[in-house]
Design a protein around this motif. Structure first.
Motif, short mmCIF file in Angstrom:
data_model
loop_
_atom_site.label_atom_id
_atom_site.label_comp_id
_atom_site.label_asym_id
_atom_site.label_seq_id
_atom_site.Cartn_x
_atom_site.Cartn_y
_atom_site.Cartn_z
N PHE A 319 51.89 0.99 37.26
CA PHE A 319 52.61 1.64 36.52
C PHE A 319 52.84 2.96 36.42
O PHE A 319 53.92 3.63 36.24
N TYR A 320 51.60 3.88 36.63
CA TYR A 320 51.92 5.19 36.61
C TYR A 320 52.65 5.96 38.01
O TYR A 320 52.89 6.72 37.93
N PRO A 343 52.24 7.88 19.21
CA PRO A 343 51.88 7.53 20.75
C PRO A 343 52.48 5.99 20.69
O PRO A 343 52.93 5.75 21.95
N SER A 344 52.40 5.22 19.95
CA SER A 344 52.81 3.88 19.99
C SER A 344 54.46 3.80 20.51
O SER A 344 54.58 2.80 21.13
N ALA A 347 54.50 4.83 24.01
CA ALA A 347 54.03 4.07 25.05
C ALA A 347 54.91 2.68 25.28
O ALA A 347 55.62 2.11 26.33
N PHE A 351 56.96 1.36 28.62
CA PHE A 351 57.02 -0.13 28.88
C PHE A 351 58.15 -0.81 29.16
O PHE A 351 58.31 -1.47 29.90
N LEU B 307 47.44 7.45 23.58
CA LEU B 307 48.71 6.98 24.19
C LEU B 307 48.42 6.12 25.65
O LEU B 307 48.95 5.21 25.64
N HIS B 308 47.43 6.69 26.15
CA HIS B 308 47.06 5.97 27.51
C HIS B 308 46.12 4.65 27.17
O HIS B 308 46.54 3.74 27.75
N LEU B 310 46.98 2.90 24.56
CA LEU B 310 47.78 1.98 24.16
C LEU B 310 48.50 1.54 25.50
O LEU B 310 49.01 0.12 25.49
N ILE B 311 48.86 2.35 26.48
CA ILE B 311 49.46 1.73 27.61
C ILE B 311 48.50 0.79 28.38
O ILE B 311 49.05 -0.36 28.90
#
Lengths: 358, 358
Positions: A319-320, A343-344, A347, A351, B307-308, B310-311
């Protein structure tokens, strides 16, 4: 010795001489990799030379070497699991090297085969330990029953973690019955070591209060024993006092291992005093946890957790390292921290781009 | 009150009457969702009715409701961040409800607006709290300055986490200046609550030793204060002794918050004694951490971590819900635990199938 002759006769010979060919030239050729069965036999017979070679494959970042290391590991798995795995942590200056040297010599002299591994996450940045392990443990390094391997260098923390774990397995297959894993106490190294050992000890200095203030959270709750080192000369009574202080703290905390009361001890690694008591205690730990089934349960749990840790590592990397994520994550973090975006939503946006779904 | 008239006039009215139409019929129709600006204005003006409605959207698992809740959150973000966020944990029987009732009443009477949220991971299994929060805090539930919302039920732990965090933001936007988040101490709930509050306190009973033995690892190192409850009658001197014991332990541990010394206090929630001291201490905490910048740093860090988190949640779901993984993971875990396959190979095999790459 028979296993050494094996090595000389085998394909390994090319790497032993002073005029070994440049490795890169041969990297893609299968022929440069030693015969798998020869290696397996060598290691199972206890050859340190072949063990060391196998570890370089485990540690290699080249695809074919890595693959070869994994094949080796697969074949050696049935020979693993017979050592007592001991983790040792402590603040710099607690005397970990001196302790391991004293403790290791004591065991090697008694006929044990002792492997010493180090986890140093900083070596993944600096490219190696500042001080070589063999200079730190001069006597032990020369003992025929000892094997000392410094922390793998280079790569990610996850990589260091994997390499040390797999090196531990190779050492067990090579018949080492005591594995000591030292952590330098940087980053998450204590947690990594705790996740791969049976027994975890804290090597402490006198003055528990001051020391604990500087210690990472949760360490005291992970240890099966605290050993107050440097209990010699004028320091002896202070060490006894510190031992009592640690016992008091340990009393308040949940035990790290079910059915085992973590206690504090004193020793002087320099004067070789108290070392036998510690080994006796560790053997008792092994007996108790073996009988209760806690040892086998811990190891099975550790293996299962390890599988999921590897999966998470892979998921994170996948992912990162995605170009879109690499480009956007910094700004999205800032936006979230500044309260500009929930934040949601941040994300979800990432995604959606990577996996085409929320 | 003006905001209530707003509600009655708006599209919300359909849900207020006894003969509301079945919701499923209208789920796909946009028209059933209340006007966003009406909702935002209502909440910002402090309407509890619209706040409660907004929370149901945040908590809904229906796609359009969830989306609407997120849009609402986005618009309300500028109005968030003005409350002091307090987390409260403690073993069952420590008197958390009584404490929150006593503490909350004290603050509401002084003109504060207090929102009480609960995190109960077990509600995601049982489908709801065993005992309704409003029955547990009867007086407070009736106070016009108080808002009590039980733990969201159903869904995953990650879902409960997200919903509580977003509910906290909505409560702040509605002008609640004290947010109390209670954890029932099941699973990872303490860690979740610690990750979203400014100040975290442990409500304790007398007899620190016994209690700590049963407590989760690492709790003591997360708390900004320990409050020994039930310090009344014949229990008073024992409570004072327990306070000293907790202070002794806290002295040995790293502080949970930089620049703040975590200490133990006594109170009697039942007799309303010691409650003022605790509130004074919390205000001091807020002043100190605001001035030092630790508060803003903590909140920014919490948002980034969130945030992370959630990811990672999304990555895990994406992977572990893949049909191949669901089918194979159990067997691969067993194979790894039995030593039949190296965990790294098991991880690679799964990864290759899901993402087409190692």
């Amino acid at each position: 010795m028979e296993e050494h002759q094996h090595v000389r006769k085998g394909v390994m010979a090319a790497h032993d001489g002073m005029i070994a060919p440049p490795r890169k030239m041969f990297r893609k050729k299968k022929s440069v990799l030693p015969d798998l069965n020869v290696m397996v036999n060598g290691i199972v017979k206890g050859s340190v030379k072949e063990l060391a070679k196998a570890i370089t494959f485990i540690e290699s970042n080249a695809d074919d070497h890595y693959k070869y290391g994994q094949d080796l590991l697969q074949k050696l798995l049935p020979y693993t699991g017979n050592a007592i795995r001991i983790g040792i942590t402590g603040v710099p200056g607690a005397g970990k090297s001196t302790f391991i040297e004293s403790f290791g010599m004591r065991l090697c002299d008694a006929g044990h085969r002792v492997a010493v591994l180090t986890i140093d996450p900083s070596s993944s940045i600096s490219g190696g330990s500042i001080l070589g392990d063999k200079t730190r443990m001069e006597q032990l390094a020369k003992h025929p029953n000892a094997f000392i391997r410094p922390s793998p260098s280079g790569g990610t923390l996850g990589g260091v973690h994997r390499k040390t774990r797999e090196t531990l397995a190779l050492c067990e297959a090579a018949g080492f019955d005591v594995i000591l894993i030292e952590t330098v106490g940087v980053g998450q190294s204590e947690f990594i070591v705790r996740s791969m050992v049976d027994f975890f000890m804290l090597l402490a200095l006198t003055g528990a209060g001051d020391e604990l203030q500087g210690m990472k959270k949760g360490i005291m709750e992970m240890v099966d024993a605290v050993v107050v080192n440097k209990a010699d000369g004028t320091n002896k009574s202070l060490a006894e006092k510190t031992k009592r202080e640690y016992n008091q703290i340990l009393h308040f905390l949940q035990p790290a291992t079910k059915g085992w009361e973590s206690k504090a001890y004193t020793c002087s690694a320099l004067k070789n005093e108290g070392i036998d008591t510690i080994w006796t205690m560790m053997k008792e730990f092994r007996d108790v946890t073996e009988k209760s089934g806690v040892l086998i349960e811990r190891r099975r749990y550790q293996t299962k957790e390890w599988l999921h840790t590897l999966i998470m590592e892979k998921l994170k990397n996948h992912f990162y390292r995605h170009p879109y994520v690499k480009e956007q994550i910094g700004q999205l973090e800032q936006d979230a921290m500044n309260g500009d975006i929930p934040p949601s939503q941040a994300a979800e946006q990432l995604f959606k781009q990577v996996y085409g779904t929320e």
